[in-house]
Design an enzyme around this catalytic site. Structure first.
Site, PDB file in Angstrom:
ATOM      1  N   ASP A   1       0.815  -1.211   0.000  1.00  0.00           N
ATOM      2  CA  ASP A   1       0.000   0.000   0.000  1.00  0.00           C
ATOM      3  C   ASP A   1       0.855   1.270   0.000  1.00  0.00           C
ATOM      4  OD1 ASP A   1       0.954  -0.449   2.586  1.00  0.00           O
ATOM      5  OD2 ASP A   1      -1.004  -0.884   3.415  1.00  0.00           O
TER       6      ASP A   1
ATOM      7  N   ASN B   1      -7.082  -3.285  14.603  1.00  0.00           N
ATOM      8  CA  ASN B   1      -8.503  -3.543  14.306  1.00  0.00           C
ATOM      9  C   ASN B   1      -8.676  -4.703  13.315  1.00  0.00           C
ATOM     10  OD1 ASN B   1      -7.771  -2.491  11.828  1.00  0.00           O
ATOM     11  ND2 ASN B   1      -9.018  -0.638  11.979  1.00  0.00           N
TER      12      ASN B   1
ATOM     13  N   HIS C   1      -7.061  -5.000  10.360  1.00  0.00           N
ATOM     14  CA  HIS C   1      -6.868  -4.710   8.933  1.00  0.00           C
ATOM     15  C   HIS C   1      -5.590  -5.355   8.406  1.00  0.00           C
ATOM     16  CE1 HIS C   1      -4.686  -0.685   9.954  1.00  0.00           C
ATOM     17  NE2 HIS C   1      -3.790  -1.444   9.370  1.00  0.00           N
TER      18      HIS C   1
ATOM     19  N   GLU D   1      -9.627  -1.982   5.636  1.00  0.00           N
ATOM     20  CA  GLU D   1     -10.188  -1.725   6.958  1.00  0.00           C
ATOM     21  C   GLU D   1     -11.454  -2.553   7.169  1.00  0.00           C
ATOM     22  OE1 GLU D   1      -8.538  -0.039   9.053  1.00  0.00           O
ATOM     23  OE2 GLU D   1      -8.052   2.010   8.426  1.00  0.00           O
TER      24      GLU D   1
HETATM   25  C1  GLP Z   1      -0.387  -0.151   8.701  1.00  0.00           C
HETATM   26  C2  GLP Z   1      -0.142  -0.904   7.365  1.00  0.00           C
HETATM   27  C3  GLP Z   1      -0.345  -2.381   7.512  1.00  0.00           C
HETATM   28  C4  GLP Z   1       0.338  -2.841   8.789  1.00  0.00           C
HETATM   29  C5  GLP Z   1      -0.397  -2.292   9.976  1.00  0.00           C
HETATM   30  C6  GLP Z   1       0.217  -2.636  11.329  1.00  0.00           C
HETATM   31  O1  GLP Z   1      -1.472   0.701   8.697  1.00  0.00           O
HETATM   32  N1  GLP Z   1      -0.916  -0.406   6.268  1.00  0.00           N
HETATM   33  O2  GLP Z   1       0.181  -3.043   6.378  1.00  0.00           O
HETATM   34  O3  GLP Z   1       0.341  -4.237   8.870  1.00  0.00           O
HETATM   35  O4  GLP Z   1      -0.622  -0.917   9.864  1.00  0.00           O
HETATM   36  O5  GLP Z   1       1.258  -1.776  11.673  1.00  0.00           O
HETATM   37  P1  GLP Z   1       2.245  -2.041  12.868  1.00  0.00           P
HETATM   38  O6  GLP Z   1       3.121  -3.161  12.455  1.00  0.00           O
HETATM   39  O7  GLP Z   1       2.988  -0.743  13.028  1.00  0.00           O
HETATM   40  O8  GLP Z   1       1.417  -2.369  14.059  1.00  0.00           O
END
Ligand code: GLP
Length: 242
Positions: free
Chosen positions: A67, A136, A138, A143
């Site tokens: 993304d 959450n 995702h 989302e």
């Molecule tokens: C972000 C990314 C995801 C990622 C998630 C968790 O928003 N778009 O691909 O897996 O959040 O992030 P973190 O590893 O910092 O908890």
């Protein structure tokens, strides 16, 4: 789904990097799907180390990141493109023309999403997709919602997700773009193999839902239960609800 629970985030980082290095050794032209976020940073550091020690050769590897924020150029320090440069790309030998990334500044965002899906297909599809998970549930920027989109698409971010990404934008959630482009759940489930990683107590509830809960678009990671080859590597804290 196979689930491996390790003691610490450092153990998870080493196990994930080892798994990726083995996959590349087995298939030097592997197509990797890559996430951003705090969770994979340790694994990326271990991959840089393995490469430095001559134990991981990325010269034929291709990558596609999940993304990117809309309106943020790949040169902006808050972009996922720069995140990947800092944490992985500058420390390994992936040829620049084999790094696939969504362009959040494209004039026609819909066309950009179609271009990305075609590029992934032209590369033969993703062989190994690494995934983090949002608190959450995702994955990528898919989302929780009543319905989810299969292909790469434009997505609105929840306020909680913007807060979680604030560190990339001087700690200010209001500076985090409210929109992003993301691979869809169909693109993710289209990968040959998936490696989901999670660390810390903040991920305990969503991991319990992802692994043991009902399959629901309200917890996008639960859709991974529909895939035949998913490996989960978590630390004890994230495994607390399993
Ligand atoms: C972000 C990314 C995801 C990622 C998630 C968790 O928003 N778009 O691909 O897996 O959040 O992030 P973190 O590893 O910092 O908890």
């Amino acid at each position: 789904m196979t689930v491996t629970v390790l003691d610490t985030p450092a153990d998870v980082a080493l196990a994930v990097a080892t798994r990726v290095a083995e996959a590349i050794a087995g298939r030097p032209s592997l197509v990797l799907g890559l996430p951003t976020g705090n969770t994979p940073i340790g694994a990326y550091a271990q991959l840089r180390r393995l490469h430095g020690e001559g134990r991981a050769d990325f010269s034929r590897v291709s990558t596609f990141n999940l993304d990117e924020f809309v309106g943020v150029s790949g040169h902006h320090p808050g972009s996922f493109r720069q995140f990947m440069a800092r944490h992985l790309f500058t420390g390994v030998n992936i040829p620049a023309d084999r790094i696939g990334f969504l362009d959040g500044t494209a004039g026609d965002l819909e066309a950009e999403c179609r271009r990305y899906d075609k590029a992934i297909a032209a590369a033969g599809g993703v062989g190994l997709q690494l995934l983090g998970i949002g608190a959450n549930g995702h994955i990528g920027f898919n989302e929780p919602a009543d319905s989810l989109i299969a292909g790469t698409h434009y997505a609105r971010l929840l306020e909680s997700t913007r807060r979680d990404n604030a560190l990339l934008f001087e700690g200010d959630a209001s500076k985090v773009p409210p929109e992003a482009l993301t691979m869809g759940v169909g693109s993710i489930l289209g990968s040959e193999a998936i490696l989901l990683i999670a660390t810390g107590t903040a991920k305990a509830a969503c991991m319990a839902g992802a692994v043991n809960g009902p399959v629901t678009t309200r917890l996008p990671a639960s859709l991974l239960q529909l895939h035949r080859q998913v490996e989960v590597i978590v630390d004890r804290a994230a495994a607390a609800g399993l």
